[in-house]
Write a protein that holds these residues in place. Structure first.
Motif, PDB file in Angstrom:
ATOM      1  N   VAL A 152     -12.309  12.055 -12.484  1.00 23.36           N
ATOM      2  CA  VAL A 152     -11.731  10.879 -13.102  1.00 23.36           C
ATOM      3  C   VAL A 152     -10.405  11.467 -13.943  1.00 23.36           C
ATOM      4  O   VAL A 152      -9.561  10.776 -13.653  1.00 23.36           O
ATOM      5  N   ILE A 153     -10.413  12.782 -14.412  1.00 21.84           N
ATOM      6  CA  ILE A 153      -9.162  13.389 -14.850  1.00 21.84           C
ATOM      7  C   ILE A 153      -9.204  14.683 -14.093  1.00 21.84           C
ATOM      8  O   ILE A 153      -9.573  15.509 -14.348  1.00 21.84           O
ATOM      9  N   PRO A 154      -7.981  14.898 -13.110  1.00 26.03           N
ATOM     10  CA  PRO A 154      -7.563  15.963 -12.600  1.00 26.03           C
ATOM     11  C   PRO A 154      -6.908  16.777 -13.159  1.00 26.03           C
ATOM     12  O   PRO A 154      -5.969  16.532 -13.609  1.00 26.03           O
ATOM     13  N   VAL A 155      -7.126  18.003 -13.167  1.00 27.66           N
ATOM     14  CA  VAL A 155      -6.191  19.198 -13.876  1.00 27.66           C
ATOM     15  C   VAL A 155      -5.804  20.158 -13.103  1.00 27.66           C
ATOM     16  O   VAL A 155      -6.943  20.896 -12.486  1.00 27.66           O
ATOM     17  N   GLU A 156      -4.701  20.571 -12.495  1.00 24.37           N
ATOM     18  CA  GLU A 156      -4.585  21.652 -11.731  1.00 24.37           C
ATOM     19  C   GLU A 156      -3.534  22.601 -12.269  1.00 24.37           C
ATOM     20  O   GLU A 156      -2.849  22.482 -12.941  1.00 24.37           O
ATOM     21  N   VAL A 157      -4.377  23.784 -12.555  1.00 19.95           N
ATOM     22  CA  VAL A 157      -3.803  25.116 -12.898  1.00 19.95           C
ATOM     23  C   VAL A 157      -2.845  25.697 -12.036  1.00 19.95           C
ATOM     24  O   VAL A 157      -3.295  26.245 -10.886  1.00 19.95           O
ATOM     25  N   PRO A 158      -1.608  25.968 -12.309  1.00 16.24           N
ATOM     26  CA  PRO A 158      -0.546  26.493 -11.495  1.00 16.24           C
ATOM     27  C   PRO A 158      -0.785  28.083 -11.080  1.00 16.24           C
ATOM     28  O   PRO A 158      -1.435  28.584 -12.072  1.00 16.24           O
ATOM     29  N   PRO A 159      -0.367  28.475 -10.014  1.00 17.47           N
ATOM     30  CA  PRO A 159      -0.629  29.893  -9.754  1.00 17.47           C
ATOM     31  C   PRO A 159       0.377  30.675 -10.356  1.00 17.47           C
ATOM     32  O   PRO A 159       1.545  30.124 -10.634  1.00 17.47           O
ATOM     33  N   LEU A 160       0.322  32.106 -10.482  1.00 18.29           N
ATOM     34  CA  LEU A 160       1.429  32.739 -11.338  1.00 18.29           C
ATOM     35  C   LEU A 160       2.733  32.767 -10.720  1.00 18.29           C
ATOM     36  O   LEU A 160       3.549  32.730 -11.352  1.00 18.29           O
ATOM     37  N   ARG A 161       2.519  32.687  -9.478  1.00 14.46           N
ATOM     38  CA  ARG A 161       3.824  32.738  -8.674  1.00 14.46           C
ATOM     39  C   ARG A 161       4.884  31.640  -9.078  1.00 14.46           C
ATOM     40  O   ARG A 161       5.873  31.393  -8.654  1.00 14.46           O
ATOM     41  N   ASP A 162       4.122  30.397  -9.541  1.00 16.08           N
ATOM     42  CA  ASP A 162       5.026  29.401  -9.868  1.00 16.08           C
ATOM     43  C   ASP A 162       5.632  29.278 -11.264  1.00 16.08           C
ATOM     44  O   ASP A 162       6.021  28.259 -11.611  1.00 16.08           O
ATOM     45  N   ARG A 163       5.242  30.350 -12.049  1.00 18.44           N
ATOM     46  CA  ARG A 163       5.648  30.550 -13.403  1.00 18.44           C
ATOM     47  C   ARG A 163       5.831  31.937 -13.673  1.00 18.44           C
ATOM     48  O   ARG A 163       5.239  32.443 -14.614  1.00 18.44           O
ATOM     49  N   LEU A 164       6.541  32.557 -12.916  1.00 14.68           N
ATOM     50  CA  LEU A 164       7.195  33.856 -12.810  1.00 14.68           C
ATOM     51  C   LEU A 164       7.833  34.397 -14.401  1.00 14.68           C
ATOM     52  O   LEU A 164       7.765  35.637 -14.818  1.00 14.68           O
ATOM     53  N   GLU A 165       8.227  33.313 -15.085  1.00 15.29           N
ATOM     54  CA  GLU A 165       9.244  33.643 -15.985  1.00 15.29           C
ATOM     55  C   GLU A 165       8.133  33.732 -17.401  1.00 15.29           C
ATOM     56  O   GLU A 165       8.481  34.370 -18.479  1.00 15.29           O
ATOM     57  N   ASP A 166       6.865  33.478 -17.055  1.00 14.45           N
ATOM     58  CA  ASP A 166       5.773  33.721 -18.093  1.00 14.45           C
ATOM     59  C   ASP A 166       5.430  35.221 -18.177  1.00 14.45           C
ATOM     60  O   ASP A 166       4.672  35.555 -19.151  1.00 14.45           O
ATOM     61  N   ILE A 167       5.685  36.106 -17.062  1.00 14.35           N
ATOM     62  CA  ILE A 167       5.130  37.260 -16.957  1.00 14.35           C
ATOM     63  C   ILE A 167       5.372  38.249 -18.312  1.00 14.35           C
ATOM     64  O   ILE A 167       4.597  38.803 -18.688  1.00 14.35           O
ATOM     65  N   PRO A 168       6.741  38.049 -18.761  1.00 15.63           N
ATOM     66  CA  PRO A 168       6.787  39.002 -20.086  1.00 15.63           C
ATOM     67  C   PRO A 168       5.941  38.604 -21.111  1.00 15.63           C
ATOM     68  O   PRO A 168       5.483  39.632 -21.783  1.00 15.63           O
ATOM     69  N   ILE A 169       5.813  37.308 -21.351  1.00 18.15           N
ATOM     70  CA  ILE A 169       4.957  36.852 -22.446  1.00 18.15           C
ATOM     71  C   ILE A 169       3.384  37.518 -22.394  1.00 18.15           C
ATOM     72  O   ILE A 169       2.691  38.089 -23.110  1.00 18.15           O
ATOM     73  N   LEU A 170       2.972  37.340 -20.801  1.00 14.23           N
ATOM     74  CA  LEU A 170       1.508  37.611 -20.593  1.00 14.23           C
ATOM     75  C   LEU A 170       1.465  39.301 -20.711  1.00 14.23           C
ATOM     76  O   LEU A 170       0.337  39.651 -21.149  1.00 14.23           O
ATOM     77  N   VAL A 171       2.308  39.892 -20.148  1.00 17.06           N
ATOM     78  CA  VAL A 171       2.360  41.418 -20.244  1.00 17.06           C
ATOM     79  C   VAL A 171       2.223  41.656 -21.831  1.00 17.06           C
ATOM     80  O   VAL A 171       1.513  42.959 -22.141  1.00 17.06           O
ATOM     81  N   LYS A 172       2.978  40.996 -22.711  1.00 19.46           N
ATOM     82  CA  LYS A 172       3.014  41.727 -24.102  1.00 19.46           C
ATOM     83  C   LYS A 172       1.566  41.435 -24.619  1.00 19.46           C
ATOM     84  O   LYS A 172       1.039  42.271 -25.421  1.00 19.46           O
ATOM     85  N   ILE A 173       0.962  40.258 -24.235  1.00 22.53           N
ATOM     86  CA  ILE A 173      -0.430  39.807 -24.732  1.00 22.53           C
ATOM     87  C   ILE A 173      -1.407  40.869 -24.269  1.00 22.53           C
ATOM     88  O   ILE A 173      -2.110  41.395 -25.045  1.00 22.53           O
ATOM     89  N   PHE A 174      -1.175  41.402 -22.876  1.00 23.98           N
ATOM     90  CA  PHE A 174      -2.492  42.290 -22.426  1.00 23.98           C
ATOM     91  C   PHE A 174      -2.085  43.770 -23.005  1.00 23.98           C
ATOM     92  O   PHE A 174      -3.027  44.211 -23.088  1.00 23.98           O
TER      93      PHE A 174
END
Length: 457
Positions: free
Chosen positions: A303-325
């Motif tokens: 009824v409500i589809p939600v697609e989660v993007p792969p990391l390769r489609d949001r590489l600019e988020d890597i610095p934020i994610l690395v900081k969190i980890f």
């Protein structure tokens, strides 16, 4: 700091009496003689609780209560009146009053009610804080356009009770999306039950979902409540729904349509109120075509589809994610948080991350443990993450996109053959003879094909 109480009553003697008693009890007390003054006092002094008379000139207590609740929904209001009726009590409660006291007021009852309201407000604030922390913990982090679009979809979908189907590759964070949907729903205080459909043996899945009665099968030594029953009032998250067998799919469909089910081996119909969220890394349309998934169930779930993007489609988020980890690793190991150089981050952004965020998290944890220096640099990044930008890996995604953009199958075959042989020659350090042995293709053919491609480029 003492709790502040606003007393609103048109009877001056009642205000004086309550002010004296409550001040002696350690409260900071303000007063107003009508609803208009009360609304101004709330704005000016931000009281912790309000004692509000129902019968007053101008706007009465009920209208004042509604106005307060519109602007300050978490502010507890206790209604007081000398003409108590059941209708007035019901109206006050529906309008958001915490409690209802009748005149003549019992001071003991007033103080108990005030303390109860303040304790209730404290618990509400703690719950809101914990809920906020839970949302932050389980949210998809990042500032890329892909993540912003995902979060917007989550915000729009969460308040509804409609089923949500989350799709995406392994490691993208589908469970995090499901948890966020639950926390932002109208059921955040109710159960959130997870079932991994791929991890449960086929012969046990019905019992796991719907429960069983004692003696329903040889191992059923006691009655067992299933996940649908445990999730009633809350959210049921069925992960890896694409791995569920067709028989159980039919039962799920009936349960969705009727909001009822029966335990295995039982005859009693059980009613449930469940918000259903499902997830899969499979293409369910493809599964339907091959007879492995019910089409009618798919439309019920999607009824409500939600697609989660792969990391390769949001590489600019890597610095934020690395900081969190890095912060999480430091906290878990009770160590100082490590830094990472800009060049090392740029190196990580050149990887295509087939394992997505889960793969990135595992790498960061590995670096936290294995790197002894306080700063992680390019020399610390292991293979295959330390490949330079002109490696075939970096061309793989755009080349794949170009390949799938080709209309004719024969043209696509030729394009793939060229790219395949080019990469094999590259991995053989430019040795066409070695690449020919690996691929089983004549060296002259490889030379001709790659030469033609280079000339065309």
């Amino acid at each position: 700091m003492f709790p502040a109480i606003l007393i609103v009553d048109d009877n001056e003697s009642i205000i004086e009496s309550l002010e004296g008693i409550l001040s002696d009890e350690g409260f900071e007390v303000f007063h107003a003689f009508n609803g208009y003054e009360a609304l101004k006092m709330v704005e000016q002094h931000s009281p912790d609780i309000i004692l509000l008379d129902i019968w007053m000139p101008g706007i009465d207590g009920i209208e004042t209560l509604k106005e307060i609740k519109n602007n300050f929904p978490n502010l507890p209001v206790v209604m007081i009146t000398g003409h108590g009726t059941i209708e007035a009590a019901v109206d006050a409660t529906r309008s958001g009053a915490f409690d209802f006291l009748e005149k003549p007021l019992s001071i003991d009852r007033v103080i108990v009610t005030i303390n109860n309201a303040l304790n209730f407000r404290k618990l509400e604030e703690e719950n809101r804080y914990l809920r906020k922390k839970a949302i932050e913990k389980h949210s998809i982090n990042g500032q890329s356009s892909a993540v912003q679009a995902l979060n917007l979809k989550i915000m729009n979908a969460a308040p509804s009770d409609a089923p949500v189907l989350i799709t995406g590759e392994n490691g993208t964070g589908k469970e995090l999306v499901a948890r966020t949907l639950h926390q932002l729903s109208k059921r955040p205080e109710e159960p959130f039950i997870i079932v991994n459909c791929a991890a449960i043996p086929e012969e046990h899945i019905d019992s796991e979902l719907f429960g069983h009665e004692r003696g329903a099968f040889p191992e059923a030594h006691a009655k067992n409540r299933g996940k649908f029953e445990l999730a009633s009032g809350g959210t049921l998250f069925l992960d890896e729904i694409g791995d569920m067998n067709l028989k159980t799919q039919a039962k799920i469909l009936r349960t969705i349509e009727s909001s009822t089910f029966q335990r295995v081996g039982g005859g009693r119909t059980i009613h449930v109120d469940v918000r259903l969220i499902t997830a899969t890394n499979k293409n369910l349309v493809h599964e339907i075509k091959h007879g492995r998934f019910r089409e009618d169930l798919y439309y019920r779930l999607n009824v409500i589809p939600v697609e989660v993007p792969p990391l390769r489609d949001r590489l600019e988020d890597i610095p934020i994610l690395v900081k969190i980890f890095l912060a999480a690793c430091a906290k878990e190991n009770k160590e100082n948080e490590k830094e990472i150089t800009h060049d090392a981050l740029e190196l990580l952004k050149k990887h295509d991350w087939p394992g997505n965020v889960r793969e990135l998290k595992n790498l960061v944890e590995r670096l936290c443990i294995m790197v002894t220096e306080e700063t992680i640099s390019c020399k610390d990044i292991p293979e295959p993450y330390n490949k330079i930008a002109d490696e075939p890996r970096q061309r793989e995604l755009p080349e794949r996109r170009a390949l799938f953009a080709i209309e004719k199958l024969e043209d696509a075959r030729k394009a793939f053959e060229k790219e395949f042989l080019k990469q094999k020659v590259h991995h053989a350090d430019g040795d066409i003879e070695a690449a020919a042995k690996i691929t089983g293709v004549a060296p002259f053919y490889i030379s001709a094909l790659i030469g033609n491609n280079d000339n065309n480029g």
